[in-house]
Write a protein that holds these residues in place. Sequence first.
Motif, PDB file in Angstrom:
ATOM      1  N   ALA A  58     -19.681  38.249  -2.200  1.00  0.00           N
ATOM      2  CA  ALA A  58     -18.495  38.642  -2.846  1.00  0.00           C
ATOM      3  C   ALA A  58     -17.297  38.327  -1.706  1.00  0.00           C
ATOM      4  O   ALA A  58     -16.184  37.936  -2.294  1.00  0.00           O
ATOM      5  CB  ALA A  58     -18.311  39.880  -3.343  1.00  0.00           C
ATOM      6  N   LEU A  59     -17.477  38.712  -0.514  1.00  0.00           N
ATOM      7  CA  LEU A  59     -16.620  38.782   0.333  1.00  0.00           C
ATOM      8  C   LEU A  59     -16.337  37.378   0.784  1.00  0.00           C
ATOM      9  O   LEU A  59     -15.297  36.708   0.889  1.00  0.00           O
ATOM     10  CB  LEU A  59     -17.081  39.336   1.772  1.00  0.00           C
ATOM     11  N   LEU A  60     -17.513  36.489   0.863  1.00  0.00           N
ATOM     12  CA  LEU A  60     -17.252  34.911   0.978  1.00  0.00           C
ATOM     13  C   LEU A  60     -16.564  34.101  -0.104  1.00  0.00           C
ATOM     14  O   LEU A  60     -15.534  33.291   0.170  1.00  0.00           O
ATOM     15  CB  LEU A  60     -18.586  34.406   1.181  1.00  0.00           C
ATOM     16  N   ALA A  61     -16.599  34.774  -1.249  1.00  0.00           N
ATOM     17  CA  ALA A  61     -15.974  34.092  -2.290  1.00  0.00           C
ATOM     18  C   ALA A  61     -14.502  34.354  -2.381  1.00  0.00           C
ATOM     19  O   ALA A  61     -13.589  33.781  -2.726  1.00  0.00           O
ATOM     20  CB  ALA A  61     -16.460  34.696  -3.732  1.00  0.00           C
ATOM     21  N   ARG A  62     -14.162  35.571  -1.496  1.00  0.00           N
ATOM     22  CA  ARG A  62     -12.745  36.097  -1.536  1.00  0.00           C
ATOM     23  C   ARG A  62     -12.011  35.146  -0.419  1.00  0.00           C
ATOM     24  O   ARG A  62     -10.865  34.599  -0.427  1.00  0.00           O
ATOM     25  CB  ARG A  62     -12.665  37.402  -0.839  1.00  0.00           C
ATOM     26  N   LEU A  63     -12.912  34.787   0.429  1.00  0.00           N
ATOM     27  CA  LEU A  63     -12.348  33.831   1.691  1.00  0.00           C
ATOM     28  C   LEU A  63     -12.102  32.460   1.178  1.00  0.00           C
ATOM     29  O   LEU A  63     -10.995  31.535   1.625  1.00  0.00           O
ATOM     30  CB  LEU A  63     -13.190  33.655   2.699  1.00  0.00           C
ATOM     31  N   VAL A  64     -12.867  31.992   0.258  1.00  0.00           N
ATOM     32  CA  VAL A  64     -12.645  30.507  -0.528  1.00  0.00           C
ATOM     33  C   VAL A  64     -11.405  30.713  -1.302  1.00  0.00           C
ATOM     34  O   VAL A  64     -10.788  29.790  -1.340  1.00  0.00           O
ATOM     35  CB  VAL A  64     -13.803  30.372  -1.368  1.00  0.00           C
ATOM     36  N   ASP A  65     -11.307  31.946  -1.937  1.00  0.00           N
ATOM     37  CA  ASP A  65      -9.863  31.862  -2.811  1.00  0.00           C
ATOM     38  C   ASP A  65      -8.859  32.111  -1.780  1.00  0.00           C
ATOM     39  O   ASP A  65      -7.851  31.330  -2.077  1.00  0.00           O
ATOM     40  CB  ASP A  65     -10.130  33.352  -3.463  1.00  0.00           C
ATOM     41  N   ARG A  66      -8.865  32.904  -0.800  1.00  0.00           N
ATOM     42  CA  ARG A  66      -7.626  32.757   0.086  1.00  0.00           C
ATOM     43  C   ARG A  66      -7.351  31.466   0.933  1.00  0.00           C
ATOM     44  O   ARG A  66      -6.236  31.078   0.812  1.00  0.00           O
ATOM     45  CB  ARG A  66      -8.194  33.677   1.271  1.00  0.00           C
ATOM     46  N   TRP A  67      -8.188  30.516   1.074  1.00  0.00           N
ATOM     47  CA  TRP A  67      -8.235  29.191   1.394  1.00  0.00           C
ATOM     48  C   TRP A  67      -7.619  28.332   0.367  1.00  0.00           C
ATOM     49  O   TRP A  67      -6.449  27.781   0.523  1.00  0.00           O
ATOM     50  CB  TRP A  67      -9.568  28.534   1.617  1.00  0.00           C
ATOM     51  N   ARG A  68      -7.848  28.502  -1.086  1.00  0.00           N
ATOM     52  CA  ARG A  68      -7.386  27.853  -2.051  1.00  0.00           C
ATOM     53  C   ARG A  68      -5.823  28.111  -2.209  1.00  0.00           C
ATOM     54  O   ARG A  68      -5.005  27.378  -2.541  1.00  0.00           O
ATOM     55  CB  ARG A  68      -7.925  28.050  -3.395  1.00  0.00           C
TER      56      ARG A  68
END
Length: 208
Positions: A58-68
Amino acid sequence: MTMQRPERGWRGTPDLWLEAAYDLLVEGGVDAVKVMPLAERLGLSRTSFYWHFPDREALLARLVDRWREKNTANLLARCEAPAGTIAEAMLNLCDCWLDGDLFDSRLEFAMRTWSLTDPEVARAMAEADSVRIEAITALFRRFGYDETEADTRARALYLTQVGYIALRSEESLELRLHRIPAYVLTFCGKAPTPEEVAAFRARHLAPA
């Protein structure tokens, strides 16, 4: 450096954990983003992490969202920014390459490295590349370039910048500013006016 907890029992905040995860990602890649190193960096317990995120994924998914949200969204916005000429529009886009608040090259490098080993991130990266190139292509179309030329110029521009990131090319701000007008001429076939260059430089140089 370990952070001090402001009060007993404090578990941090989701944004605090996310910021620490970002730091680990850009410093050491996705394999460095693990719960225990995060907890140690923040001076918090490992169990505190689970108050904010169900698991590491879930944390990694948030990092992907932050990048987008940062890199792709800001690039699209600069492509759509008002401009009277194609050269001015190119300079608007070039803001991304000089302003880390608009486009985070360290994060982009980390994401591209991560995408080499994670199929889901690779799909996200391919989608981002496609969306970004289409936005730059649309920018050229807006100024009268036909479809083939717009697409080719967009790819030349974008892939050059990806190369800068992939090679971790380091240039001083002054050198990059010096080269930008020639890059604009190369990519769009039109040189920026002295006034356009002055306005661009003013956005990136602190007042004397």
